[in-house]
Design an enzyme around this catalytic site. Structure first.
Site, PDB file in Angstrom:
ATOM      1  N   CYS A  28       0.829  -1.199   0.000  1.00 56.24           N
ATOM      2  CA  CYS A  28       0.000   0.000   0.000  1.00 56.24           C
ATOM      3  C   CYS A  28       0.866   1.251   0.000  1.00 56.24           C
ATOM      4  O   CYS A  28       1.765   1.396   0.839  1.00 56.24           O
ATOM      5  CB  CYS A  28      -0.915   0.004   1.221  1.00 56.24           C
ATOM      6  N   ASN A  48     -24.611 -17.637  12.199  1.00 55.75           N
ATOM      7  CA  ASN A  48     -23.342 -18.059  11.604  1.00 55.75           C
ATOM      8  C   ASN A  48     -22.885 -19.415  12.142  1.00 55.75           C
ATOM      9  O   ASN A  48     -22.474 -20.302  11.385  1.00 55.75           O
ATOM     10  CB  ASN A  48     -22.277 -16.994  11.877  1.00 55.75           C
ATOM     11  N   PHE A  85     -25.152 -14.963  21.702  1.00 57.36           N
ATOM     12  CA  PHE A  85     -24.810 -13.857  20.812  1.00 57.36           C
ATOM     13  C   PHE A  85     -24.755 -14.394  19.373  1.00 57.36           C
ATOM     14  O   PHE A  85     -23.776 -14.224  18.654  1.00 57.36           O
ATOM     15  CB  PHE A  85     -23.478 -13.222  21.207  1.00 57.36           C
ATOM     16  N   CYS A 121      -1.903   5.580   6.802  1.00 58.48           N
ATOM     17  CA  CYS A 121      -3.257   5.052   6.945  1.00 58.48           C
ATOM     18  C   CYS A 121      -3.347   4.139   8.162  1.00 58.48           C
ATOM     19  O   CYS A 121      -2.504   3.259   8.361  1.00 58.48           O
ATOM     20  CB  CYS A 121      -3.651   4.288   5.690  1.00 58.48           C
ATOM     21  N   CYS A 175     -12.849 -11.671  19.642  1.00 55.50           N
ATOM     22  CA  CYS A 175     -11.992 -10.789  18.843  1.00 55.50           C
ATOM     23  C   CYS A 175     -11.194  -9.848  19.740  1.00 55.50           C
ATOM     24  O   CYS A 175     -10.490  -8.971  19.251  1.00 55.50           O
ATOM     25  CB  CYS A 175     -12.834  -9.975  17.855  1.00 55.50           C
ATOM     26  N   CYS A 205      -7.221  -0.057  -2.044  1.00 45.95           N
ATOM     27  CA  CYS A 205      -6.786  -0.649  -0.790  1.00 45.95           C
ATOM     28  C   CYS A 205      -6.475  -2.119  -1.037  1.00 45.95           C
ATOM     29  O   CYS A 205      -7.385  -2.904  -1.338  1.00 45.95           O
ATOM     30  CB  CYS A 205      -7.862  -0.514   0.285  1.00 45.95           C
ATOM     31  N   ASP A 257     -19.987 -16.324  21.525  1.00 47.46           N
ATOM     32  CA  ASP A 257     -19.305 -15.432  20.572  1.00 47.46           C
ATOM     33  C   ASP A 257     -19.735 -14.001  20.855  1.00 47.46           C
ATOM     34  O   ASP A 257     -20.521 -13.409  20.113  1.00 47.46           O
ATOM     35  CB  ASP A 257     -19.656 -15.843  19.136  1.00 47.46           C
TER      36      ASP A 257
END
Length: 435
Positions: A74, A303, A298, A80, A391, A161, A365
Site C-alpha cells: 500500500c 453463523n 450472541f 493510513c 476478537c 486498498c 461469541d
C-alpha cells in the site's frame, strides 16, 4: 503531553513489540513506541509526542533495517490507520501473535495450553469496510479513506486498498469521484462497502437531502460498477436501495450444506475463507453428539447456529437484536433445519433465559466487551464444555479467569488470522470442567 519536532532527537534500538504490534525501545530509561519498525532495527527519531511515562514516536529515519523487512503493497502504509504490519512478513506476524498470546495467558495465570494458528492470505481478503469522507471547500476536493495512524482527526486519502477483495478496491475510485460530483459533498460523512459471494454494495450516508441530479449521478455510478448502492439519511432503518442489478437484494454466505442470508447492516466476519474455517473449528471443538442441547450465545443471524444444528439434538440461538433473530429464524427455515430455535434476550441483563433449558454445552461469541455476565450466572456443573470465540484477547482473558474460578480449565487455543496485516486475531478457546 507535549510534542517535540526537530531534525534529529536521538537514536533508538528496537528491542521488542507491544500488544499493538508497535516496536519498543528505551531512551534514557523511558519506554518509546513506534509503528513500522522491526526488532533489531535502529532508528533516528525526528518527531515524537512526550507523555509522562512514555514517548510516542511519529517520525524517524531508518538507520539499520532488518533483512526480514518487506516492502508494503500500500502506498499509504505508515499513514493510513487501516493496518499497521505490512512491513512485517506474514509468517513473522503469525509468530508474534502466537508469542503475545502465550505471554498474556501466562500473565493471567492460565498456563500455556496448546496454541495453533490458522493462516490467512496476506492481502485481498477484506470484504467489508467503512470509509470516512471529508470535503474541503477551499480546495474543492474530498478526502476518502481511513483515519491517519497518528492523527485520528485526519483522513488519509486513498483510491485503492490492497487489503480489500479485488471487487471492492477496483470500484473505490468511481465511488469517490461520484461523491465529488454531488451538490452536498461536505455532508457525506461515510461510505460503507461490502462484497458477498461476488455481489458488491455501497451505503452512502448523507446528512442533507440529495437532489434529483445527485441521485442521477449516484445511479450512474451504480450502473457503471454493477453494484447495489444504498442511501442512508439517518439511522440504519432509513437505508434504502437506490439502484442495483436486481430489484431484490439478497446476500448469502455459503457454508457447508447451507446458506446464511445477511443484510448490508448485519454483522459478518470480514474474512470469508477464515470465517468458514472458524465455524468448522467451533463445531469440531464442541464434539457434538446427537443427544446434545447447545446454546449459541450472541448468535447473530446464525453463523454458528445452523452448523451446530446439523449435528445436535437441539441448538438455541440467543441474541439481543430482534431483527437478527428474525433473520436467523428465516435462515433456519430456508435451509430446512428443524433442530434450531431462537430467542431474543439481552444477555448482559437477562441471563435468566439460560435457566429455562438444560444445556449440555455453550458456544459463546460475544462482542468486544466479552461475556462476563453470562459466566457469572452459569449454573453450577451443568455445562460440560464451552467454546468461546473472541476478537478481544483482553476480555477473553478476563472471562477465562472467571471460568477457571468456576471449575473450568482452558484446554486449547486456536488463533485465526481474520485480520492479516493488523494486530488483531480471532481467538477460539475450548474449556472443559476440571476433574
Amino acid at each position: 503531553m507535549s510534542e517535540v519536532c526537530t531534525e534529529e532527537l536521538y537514536e533508538l534500538e528496537i528491542t521488542d513489540y507491544d500488544h499493538q504490534g508497535r516496536g519498543i525501545g528505551r531512551h534514557e530509561g523511558k519506554v518509546c513506541f513506534a509503528y513500522d519498525v522491526l526488532v533489531g532495527e535502529k532508528i533516528a527519531v525526528t518527531k515524537q509526542k512526550l507523555y509522562k511515562n512514555f514517548n510516542y514516536i511519529e517520525k524517524f529515519n531508518l538507520i539499520r533495517k532488518q533483512s526480514q523487512r518487506v516492502i508494503p503493497k500500500c502506498r499509504s502504509f505508515g499513514r493510513c490507520g487501516g493496518c499497521s504490519l505490512q512491513h512485517m512478513h506474514i509468517k513473522q506476524q503469525e509468530e508474534n501473535k502466537i508469542a503475545l498470546c502465550k505471554e498474556q495467558l501466562e500473565h493471567a495465570g492460565l498456563g500455556c495450553p496448546p496454541i495453533t494458528f490458522v493462516s490467512s492470505q496476506a492481502y485481498n481478503y477484506r470484504r467489508k469496510a467503512r470509509f470516512s469522507v471529508r470535503y474541503s471547500k477551499k480546495l474543492a476536493r474530498i478526502w476518502f479513506g481511513f483515519r491517519h495512524i497518528h492523527l485520528p482527526k485526519v483522513i488519509v486519502d486513498v483510491d485503492e486498498c490492497p487489503i480489500l477483495v479485488p471487487q471492492l478496491t477496483s470500484g473505490l475510485k468511481k465511488v469517490k469521484n461520484c461523491i465529488t460530483q454531488l451538490s452536498i459533498p461536505d455532508f457525506i460523512p461515510q461510505v460503507e462497502v461490502l462484497e458477498c459471494q461476488g455481489k458488491c454494495s455501497a451505503i452512502i450516508r448523507h446528512l442533507k437531502p440529495l437532489t434529483d441530479k445527485d441521485r442521477e449521478v449516484i445511479t450512474k455510478c451504480a450502473k457503471d460498477l454493477g453494484w447495489y448502492i444504498f442511501l442512508q439519511s439517518s439511522g440504519i432503518t432509513s437505508t434504502v436501495l437506490l439502484w442495483g442489478p436486481t430489484s431484490q437484494v439478497q446476500f448469502a454466505l455459503e457454508q457447508k450444506g447451507y446458506k446464511v442470508q445477511v443484510g448490508v447492516h448485519d454483522f459478518m466476519q470480514i474474512n470469508e475463507p477464515i470465517n468458514a474455517k472458524l465455524v468448522d473449528a467451533a463445531v469440531d471443538a464442541l464434539r457434538i453428539n446427537k443427544n446434545d442441547t447447545i446454546a449459541d450465545l450472541f448468535c447473530g443471524v446464525g453463523n454458528f447456529t445452523l452448523a451446530i444444528a446439523k449435528k445436535a439434538k437441539t441448538v438455541i440461538g440467543i441474541d439481543v437484536s430482534k431483527e437478527m433473530i428474525t433473520k436467523a429464524e428465516e435462515n433456519a427455515k430456508s435451509n430446512n433445519i428443524e433442530t434450531a430455535s431462537f430467542a431474543c434476550a439481552d444477555l448482559f441483563s437477562n441471563v435468566k433465559i439460560l435457566t429455562k433449558h438444560k444445556f449440555d454445552k455453550y458456544l459463546i461469541d460475544p462482542p468486544r466487551s466479552g461475556a462476563q455476565e453470562v459466566i457469572m450466572s452459569m449454573p453450577e456443573n451443568e455445562i460440560k464444555k464451552i467454546v468461546y470465540v473472541s476478537c478481544n484477547i483482553q476480555t477473553f482473558l478476563r472471562d477465562a479467569v472467571l471460568l477457571k474460578g468456576k471449575g473450568y480449565s482452558l484446554q486449547t487455543i486456536t488463533l485465526f488470522d481474520m485480520f492479516a496485516q493488523t494486530k488483531h486475531v480471532e481467538l477460539l478457546g475450548v474449556f472443559t470442567q476440571s476433574l
